[in-house]
Design an enzyme around this catalytic site. Structure first.
Site, mmCIF file in Angstrom:
data_model
loop_
_atom_site.group_PDB
_atom_site.id
_atom_site.type_symbol
_atom_site.label_atom_id
_atom_site.label_comp_id
_atom_site.label_asym_id
_atom_site.label_seq_id
_atom_site.Cartn_x
_atom_site.Cartn_y
_atom_site.Cartn_z
ATOM 1 N N ASP A 116 -10.165 2.109 2.476
ATOM 2 C CA ASP A 116 -10.280 1.289 3.695
ATOM 3 C C ASP A 116 -11.096 1.984 4.786
ATOM 4 O O ASP A 116 -11.978 1.376 5.392
ATOM 5 C CB ASP A 116 -8.886 0.962 4.254
ATOM 6 N N LYS A 158 0.810 -1.228 0.000
ATOM 7 C CA LYS A 158 0.000 0.000 0.000
ATOM 8 C C LYS A 158 0.847 1.285 0.000
ATOM 9 O O LYS A 158 0.447 2.280 -0.591
ATOM 10 C CB LYS A 158 -0.955 0.008 1.196
#
Ligand code: ATR
Length: 289
Positions: free
Chosen positions: A116, A79
């Site tokens: 997220d 990420k």
């Protein structure tokens, strides 16, 4: 979906391609989730999973997009690398310093987003009817998982947000980055003694190996809830802790997984899939082993 003319001049459907990159990637549920979204919304697309070690990330992403790929999800440990790769980033991605969704823009540039936190907040609010406004929230952990959820939580105006971490300086530093966006502080686990929270979120990677940070008795307020960002086929150690501590709800991150995927799908396709049935399906599958 575009249309391509085949060798003999026949019109052939050209399927937009998406993928999730991670390392390891063998247990990912993302291809399944996006396939269901695609069928449900009548979108023709292909979504695959690729095992991509960090050192091959840049070349693998470049190849995927050069070959016509439209968008990527990036999971652990990629990420931060995806954050570096993106040409432009949304504000929530900027703040979280992590990107889980890459999308090719009409001008060919690559947009980085982080869905997220939105996924978590949607799961809490819409699916579990847990309102965050005016309540006392504790996040365990100060790594990438914690960082990604702070801004969307603060947007909901909790009364307080405390970040507790084994390495205290990391929690203090992380909280300081978000000062001005809400009432947020950082501390170590010892400082939690005699404090109470209405919602406790576990964002430590300890969860994945079945371990728990040391948590004092009485930490969870009456009618408080617990949420583990991780999920598995079995109850996680933190979900079990919540049940043992009389949590009103003790949840794992399966709903967050589906909701972050729905948000990525929306970024790519401009259409919002229904998530409830997908969460129920994945839940019943794991209950049936
Ligand atoms: P992620 O991106 O998944 O958050 P990370 O950046 O490596 O992963 O962060 C892992 C988090 O889990 C950190 O907050 C870490 O605490 P430290 O900062 O003190 O390392 C926490 N963590 C990992 N193992 C832990 C354990 N056994 N007990 C408590 N916290 C733990």
């Amino acid at each position: 979906m575009g249309i391509m003319v085949g060798e003999k001049g026949a019109m052939m459907a050209h399927i937009d391609r998406y993928a999730v990159f991670g390392h390891p990637i063998n247990h990912t549920k993302s291809p399944r989730i996006h396939q269901i979204f695609a069928e449900q919304t009548g979108q023709a697309l292909e979504y695959t999973a690729q095992d991509v070690p960090a050192e091959q990330f840049e070349s693998a992403v470049a190849r995927f997009f050069t070959e016509g790929g439209k968008g990527l999800n990036c999971t652990l440990p990629l990420k931060e690398l995806a954050w570096n790769y993106a040409t432009n980033k949304t504000e929530r991605a900027q703040l979280s310093k992590a990107v889980n969704t890459l999308a090719v823009q009409p001008d060919g540039s690559v947009l980085g987003d982080n869905t997220d936190g939105k996924g978590l907040v949607t799961d809490l609010l819409a699916n579990h009817k847990i309102s965050l406004s005016g309540i006392r929230i504790l996040i365990l952990g100060a790594g990438g998982g914690a960082r990604g959820i702070i801004a969307p939580i603060l947007e909901q105006c909790p009364k307080t947000l405390v970040i507790a971490n084994r390495t205290v300086e990391k929690a203090v530093k992380l909280a300081a980055e978000f000062h001005g966006k809400g009432f947020i502080t950082g501390c170590g686990f010892e400082a939690l003694e005699y404090q109470q929270f209405d919602l406790i979120l576990n964002a430590t990677s300890a969860s994945l190996s079945g371990k728990l940070p040391p948590l004092p008795i009485g930490l969870l307020a009456t009618n408080g809830s617990c949420y583990d960002l991780a999920y598995g086929n079995e109850l996680t150690a933190f979900v079990r802790w919540g049940i043992e501590n009389q949590a009103l709800k003790s949840l794992d991150g399966l709903g967050m997984l589906v909701e972050q995927a729905a948000e990525a799908f929306f970024i790519w396709r401009g259409i919002r899939p229904e998530t409830q049935a997908v969460i129920e399906l994945l839940n019943s599958e794991r209950q049936n082993g």
